[in-house]
Design an enzyme around this catalytic site. Sequence first.
Site, mmCIF file in Angstrom:
data_model
loop_
_atom_site.group_PDB
_atom_site.id
_atom_site.type_symbol
_atom_site.label_atom_id
_atom_site.label_comp_id
_atom_site.label_asym_id
_atom_site.label_seq_id
_atom_site.Cartn_x
_atom_site.Cartn_y
_atom_site.Cartn_z
ATOM 1 N N CYS A 1 -21.938 8.265 -43.848
ATOM 2 C CA CYS A 1 -23.153 8.165 -44.940
ATOM 3 C C CYS A 1 -24.362 8.339 -43.946
ATOM 4 O O CYS A 1 -25.419 7.607 -44.045
ATOM 5 C CB CYS A 1 -23.239 7.065 -45.735
ATOM 6 S SG CYS A 1 -23.114 5.375 -44.773
ATOM 7 N N GLN B 1 -14.001 4.508 -26.557
ATOM 8 C CA GLN B 1 -13.255 3.213 -27.251
ATOM 9 C C GLN B 1 -11.967 3.038 -26.651
ATOM 10 O O GLN B 1 -11.269 2.019 -27.135
ATOM 11 C CB GLN B 1 -12.700 4.209 -28.691
ATOM 12 C CG GLN B 1 -13.963 4.553 -29.683
ATOM 13 C CD GLN B 1 -14.415 3.318 -30.279
ATOM 14 O OE1 GLN B 1 -13.722 2.131 -30.218
ATOM 15 N NE2 GLN B 1 -15.772 3.401 -30.986
ATOM 16 N N SER C 1 -19.625 3.660 -22.748
ATOM 17 C CA SER C 1 -20.962 2.825 -23.176
ATOM 18 C C SER C 1 -20.444 1.430 -23.170
ATOM 19 O O SER C 1 -19.357 1.120 -23.641
ATOM 20 C CB SER C 1 -20.978 3.290 -24.670
ATOM 21 O OG SER C 1 -22.098 3.979 -25.005
ATOM 22 N N ALA C 2 -21.338 0.854 -22.558
ATOM 23 C CA ALA C 2 -21.005 -0.618 -22.354
ATOM 24 C C ALA C 2 -20.987 -1.607 -23.712
ATOM 25 O O ALA C 2 -20.154 -2.306 -23.655
ATOM 26 C CB ALA C 2 -22.245 -1.242 -21.454
ATOM 27 N N ASN D 1 -11.810 6.806 -32.262
ATOM 28 C CA ASN D 1 -12.712 5.679 -32.823
ATOM 29 C C ASN D 1 -12.513 5.504 -34.324
ATOM 30 O O ASN D 1 -12.998 4.364 -34.660
ATOM 31 C CB ASN D 1 -14.465 5.987 -32.741
ATOM 32 C CG ASN D 1 -14.692 7.495 -33.234
ATOM 33 O OD1 ASN D 1 -14.284 8.426 -32.661
ATOM 34 N ND2 ASN D 1 -15.680 7.467 -34.123
ATOM 35 N N ALA E 1 -22.792 6.560 -23.665
ATOM 36 C CA ALA E 1 -21.755 7.386 -23.859
ATOM 37 C C ALA E 1 -22.268 8.953 -24.352
ATOM 38 O O ALA E 1 -22.135 10.036 -24.112
ATOM 39 C CB ALA E 1 -20.701 7.287 -24.707
ATOM 40 N N THR E 2 -23.266 8.984 -25.436
ATOM 41 C CA THR E 2 -23.678 10.134 -25.896
ATOM 42 C C THR E 2 -24.668 11.049 -24.731
ATOM 43 O O THR E 2 -24.380 12.125 -24.630
ATOM 44 C CB THR E 2 -24.844 9.970 -27.095
ATOM 45 O OG1 THR E 2 -24.147 9.095 -28.096
ATOM 46 C CG2 THR E 2 -25.512 10.995 -27.395
ATOM 47 N N THR F 1 -35.978 5.920 -13.519
ATOM 48 C CA THR F 1 -35.673 4.375 -12.948
ATOM 49 C C THR F 1 -34.281 3.804 -13.527
ATOM 50 O O THR F 1 -34.154 3.784 -14.672
ATOM 51 C CB THR F 1 -36.615 3.471 -13.350
ATOM 52 O OG1 THR F 1 -38.103 3.989 -12.754
ATOM 53 C CG2 THR F 1 -36.446 2.248 -12.650
HETATM 54 C C1 LIG Z 1 -15.436 7.880 -29.158
HETATM 55 C C2 LIG Z 1 -17.071 7.687 -28.925
HETATM 56 N N1 LIG Z 1 -17.647 8.465 -28.274
HETATM 57 C C3 LIG Z 1 -18.953 8.364 -28.100
HETATM 58 C C4 LIG Z 1 -19.699 7.454 -28.889
HETATM 59 C C5 LIG Z 1 -21.074 7.305 -28.739
HETATM 60 O O1 LIG Z 1 -21.501 6.116 -27.948
HETATM 61 P P1 LIG Z 1 -22.948 5.772 -28.022
HETATM 62 O O2 LIG Z 1 -23.458 5.713 -29.314
HETATM 63 O O3 LIG Z 1 -23.032 4.335 -27.247
HETATM 64 O O4 LIG Z 1 -23.642 6.548 -27.201
HETATM 65 C C6 LIG Z 1 -18.976 6.632 -29.766
HETATM 66 C C7 LIG Z 1 -19.555 5.545 -30.545
HETATM 67 O O5 LIG Z 1 -19.226 5.362 -31.706
HETATM 68 C C8 LIG Z 1 -17.596 6.656 -29.832
HETATM 69 O O6 LIG Z 1 -16.811 5.905 -30.549
#
Ligand SMILES: Cc1ncc(COP(=O)(O)O)c(C=O)c1O
Length: 395
Positions: free
Chosen positions: A340, A186, A206-207, A158, A70-71, A247
């Site tokens: 933290c 989420q 994100s998987a 989240n 996701a990031t 890839t």
């Molecule tokens: C709402 C949300 N967005 C984005 C992310 C980022 O996901 P990732 O660390 O798998 O890239 C998270 C991970 O905690 C999330 O909860």
Amino acid sequence: MIYLDYHATTPCDRRVVEAMLPWLSDSFANPHSDSHAAGRQVAEAMNGAIESIAGAIGAPASSLLMTSGATESINLAMRGVMTHPRNRRNHMVVCSTEHPAVLDVASDLQRSGVEVSHVRVHPQQSGGEAAPGTIDLDALAAAITPDTALVNMMLVNNEIGAIHPIREVVRIAHAADALVHCDATQAIGRIPLDVAEMGLDLVSASAHKFYGPKGVGFLVAGGGERRVRLRPQIVGGGQQQGLRSGTMNPAGIIAMATALSLAKTSADPHGGESARIETLRNQLWDILRGSIDGLEINGPPLSDRSSRVSGNLNFHLREVEGETWMAAAPGVAFSSGSACSSSDPVASHVLLAMGLSESQARRSVRMGIGRMTTSDEIELAGRELIDALQRLRLT
Ligand SMILES: Cc1ncc(COP(=O)(O)O)c(C=O)c1O
């Protein structure tokens, strides 16, 4: 260790691992090597997985980009739209309770000249109809201008599990011809997601949040009525129409497709898994409330299924800080209302955005219940958490 941190990550489902294994060392060819049958075989399986992901979320396969999570998807969506040479608009909206993966990209773009508006959520003590922690739609409408290119709105938060009214957000954004990017990280596996029906222009995920492996995710970009132009953020071999070079990860993508097909049935709010998880979450809350005075829920009421996902519990204690409680109950994995990332934890921006005091935020904890949680674990965790708090109060 009893794992109650399903918002941070989920274990990879064994069925997902089984589906993934053959593509690691038996059929390992590069999916972009179309000069030999081994490469073509992997490409075919991987493309089939992408079709399956597309079908599960209601988006055309041609709109899907495979990423590392996701990031990366969020970076590509936000930077990709805002920095595209043909984008003439310079304003972007974010909800104030987005994940740092969104907020930090927004700050970075802001430093390079993009205008950013942060839209508030309904406070904990709203008193009105609106669920605490969900986006204030009037404030959203007021923030959007003719210069707004993109509205970034998560589907499920989240920390507090709040479900935002995404269809309303889309309606308001599209009325001003702005695109909507939804961080659905989420949401998948917890509530239904249908990209076309919801009218979303971009979607990140994100998987590992839905029982798949870490290091793989996707971005939906376009495919609906509105054209989405992205400037690539990773350039190189030109894979994925040049929008995300490198890839591709066939084993990860096949695993993600398997995880998603398992999650699709789970996400049905009236389905078996969601209902089971809700029962466990309520069981834990009843156990804790039964022995600890002064606990207060953060976010929408637990009973409000349309505004809060079933496996989420977030509340604050009357006197003890979340970090202290966590340290005193090492047999239970959960998280506190502080991030933290440094030696001096900062209070959660989500809780502060809902009007909680800094002290309340520090006295908050988040627990996440999921597919592998059992009723026995809830009993044990409840006992350990209560014992730990009693010890803290005596000392
Ligand atoms: C709402 C949300 N967005 C984005 C992310 C980022 O996901 P990732 O660390 O798998 O890239 C998270 C991970 O905690 C999330 O909860």
